[in-house]
Design an enzyme around this catalytic site. Sequence first.
Site, PDB file in Angstrom:
ATOM      1  N   ASP A  39       0.837  -1.201   0.000  1.00 47.24           N
ATOM      2  CA  ASP A  39       0.000   0.000   0.000  1.00 47.24           C
ATOM      3  C   ASP A  39       0.868   1.246   0.000  1.00 47.24           C
ATOM      4  O   ASP A  39       2.024   1.231   0.435  1.00 47.24           O
ATOM      5  CB  ASP A  39      -0.908   0.020   1.233  1.00 47.24           C
ATOM      6  CG  ASP A  39      -1.938  -1.092   1.224  1.00 47.24           C
ATOM      7  OD1 ASP A  39      -2.227  -1.619   0.130  1.00 47.24           O
ATOM      8  OD2 ASP A  39      -2.444  -1.439   2.314  1.00 47.24           O
ATOM      9  N   ARG A  40       0.293   2.322  -0.425  1.00 45.73           N
ATOM     10  CA  ARG A  40       1.004   3.611  -0.534  1.00 45.73           C
ATOM     11  C   ARG A  40       1.773   3.964   0.731  1.00 45.73           C
ATOM     12  O   ARG A  40       2.944   4.367   0.679  1.00 45.73           O
ATOM     13  CB  ARG A  40      -0.037   4.708  -0.831  1.00 45.73           C
ATOM     14  CG  ARG A  40       0.512   6.119  -0.895  1.00 45.73           C
ATOM     15  CD  ARG A  40      -0.646   7.100  -0.855  1.00 45.73           C
ATOM     16  NE  ARG A  40      -1.317   7.087   0.447  1.00 45.73           N
ATOM     17  CZ  ARG A  40      -2.615   7.288   0.606  1.00 45.73           C
ATOM     18  NH1 ARG A  40      -3.407   7.490  -0.440  1.00 45.73           N
ATOM     19  NH2 ARG A  40      -3.139   7.278   1.820  1.00 45.73           N
TER      20      ARG A  40
END
Length: 293
Positions: free
Chosen positions: A91-92
């Site tokens: 994820d970011r």
Amino acid sequence: MEATSELNLNYPKPISAPPPPISKDIELKRAMEASSKSSLFNLTRDDILYEDEYLMAVNKPKGVYCEAVLRSAPQIVLDSSSEYHLANRLDRDTSGVMIITKSHKVAAKLVKAFTEHKIRKSYIALCIGSSPNWRRVTVSSGHGRSKHGAWRVYAALDVGRVLPGGSFVRDMETTFEVVSVNSVKNESCELEDVNHVIVAEGERELSCGGDDDDVVVVVRAFPRSGRTHQIRLHCQYLGIPIRGDVKYHGVYEWNGRTFEGHELHAECLSLDHPVTGDSIVIRAPLPYWAAGD
């Protein structure tokens, strides 16, 4: 019309709360900042955790998109004939071990290994919530989202059932170990050993029912499946959402500080090399918060 209404009533219902209204604006702001940061990001040799002629593992920083890491890979590898592919995604705002392969063939082998759960993964997360009364627990549940909806936890009994929009509830399983509570290490905590939790009803079967609210809990997570936002969802379900993870009810502000992004780190991957067959263990340095500041 009655038949349609009856069918809609048979859709499985999620057993985790939807994202709070405040999360929409915060997530948009974080996405814009990450896009700007990612456009300027370049890997350095210091980011490389492991490398051979077939693949390399890098320590992805928080707040940078995976695509930006992949895009900058050719800048630090001399072999211009390589075809770079992501073998796993983070994820970011998740930092840690990310594998980039140097050919499509190796990428396919690693993706297959991830899909078949042949690669062992461990993460570490800093959570804010109720004090857990368990030392080690495995959470099995459903995972899914309806059309245009957010990812949610579903009951294990709902796995395989269809959701609005045509997707299905899929299984997910994560084992958690307590590392520390309020900076007190696991060995010193008076915690009960709990071996397994099956999410089969709408209510949480395992309580994090300590007497003290809002404690700092550092956990190590071992996901067996690889569902989107799996660890984040299961932390929310256990009542210990990850600090900064506003989408899944983690605190945004804590002790006078504002946290830009969740505190989740992919610390280790253990696998058999896709070409040589050798066992390799790839570790990323722990972030500053891993001891529970």
